[in-house]
Design an enzyme around this catalytic site. Structure first.
Site, mmCIF file in Angstrom:
data_model
loop_
_atom_site.group_PDB
_atom_site.id
_atom_site.type_symbol
_atom_site.label_atom_id
_atom_site.label_comp_id
_atom_site.label_asym_id
_atom_site.label_seq_id
_atom_site.Cartn_x
_atom_site.Cartn_y
_atom_site.Cartn_z
ATOM 1 N N ILE A 69 39.629 38.613 35.711
ATOM 2 C CA ILE A 69 40.636 38.904 36.724
ATOM 3 C C ILE A 69 40.278 38.021 37.906
ATOM 4 O O ILE A 69 39.138 38.022 38.380
ATOM 5 C CB ILE A 69 40.670 40.397 37.102
ATOM 6 C CG1 ILE A 69 41.752 40.662 38.164
ATOM 7 C CG2 ILE A 69 39.333 40.937 37.516
ATOM 8 C CD1 ILE A 69 42.018 42.132 38.434
ATOM 9 N N SER A 70 41.223 37.230 38.351
ATOM 10 C CA SER A 70 40.931 36.191 39.332
ATOM 11 C C SER A 70 40.470 36.780 40.660
ATOM 12 O O SER A 70 40.813 37.904 41.037
ATOM 13 C CB SER A 70 42.168 35.326 39.581
ATOM 14 O OG SER A 70 42.533 34.627 38.424
#
Length: 204
Positions: A69-70
């Protein structure tokens, strides 16, 4: 990824998002619509319950199948570069955790998103269950993102969430004239550069 089945959003969560937004402002994010989207979308819903304490750190976090997840800053920076307008037709390459997808939808975009990992794609139904009423204009596809979605082209904006060695030609062809593409480009083994490209005319 929606492995966190607890959909609570407490004052503590909201306070952590407020502090995250303040941190992003210090790092140069200044688009009020992007900041509002970060403030309202519960990032902890995209985390396993056991790791919820990491949700509001400005850092990437591993999810299933070798994906991440960025980092919130990266999500906010790419979203700011896109200059989303309400109703923009946006192609997202790399659905991943669906957090960036939610931010785009919160900005008012009509989002077409592609995921190449089958098991991640299979979890996208959870997004519809949680956000379906609020964000009805999100369309999920399974496949090679660099092929794009020619049947839905042209797009106002295209966002590529993972680094690429070059600008994918098929995606460029699916971008409207005067449309914007945001892409992290590999420049060397250890260096990347975030680019915002505007299509001046067909073929260029």
């Amino acid at each position: 990824m929606f492995t966190n089945q607890d959909r609570t959003d407490t004052l503590v969560h909201q306070g952590k998002r407020k502090r995250l937004v303040e941190e992003l402002i210090k790092k140069g994010i200044n688009n009020p619509l992007v900041l509002d989207s970060i403030r309202v979308v519960p990032r902890h819903w995209f985390f396993p319950k056991d790791f919820e304490q990491f949700a509001y750190r400005d850092a990437a976090f591993p999810i299933d199948h070798g994906q991440t997840i960025s980092q919130p800053y990266t999500v906010a920076f790419q979203s700011q570069l896109l200059k989303i307008k309400k109703g923009d037709k946006v192609l997202e390459i790399g659905t991943g955790s669906m957090y960036q997808t939610a931010i785009l939808a919160a900005l008012g975009a009509k989002v077409y998103t592609i995921e190449r990992q089958k098991l991640l794609f299979e979890k996208t139904t959870a997004f519809k269950n949680v956000f379906g009423d609020e964000f009805p204009d999100v369309y999920f596809s399974f496949g090679d993102g660099f092929e794009g979605l020619p049947e839905f082209a042209p797009f106002d904006k295209i966002i590529i969430t993972a680094a690429a060695p070059k600008v994918p030609e098929k995606l460029w062809e699916q971008l409207k004239v005067k449309g914007i593409m945001v892409i992290p480009l590999d420049e060397s083994e250890n260096a990347q550069r975030m680019l915002r490209l505007t299509k001046k005319k067909d073929g260029l």
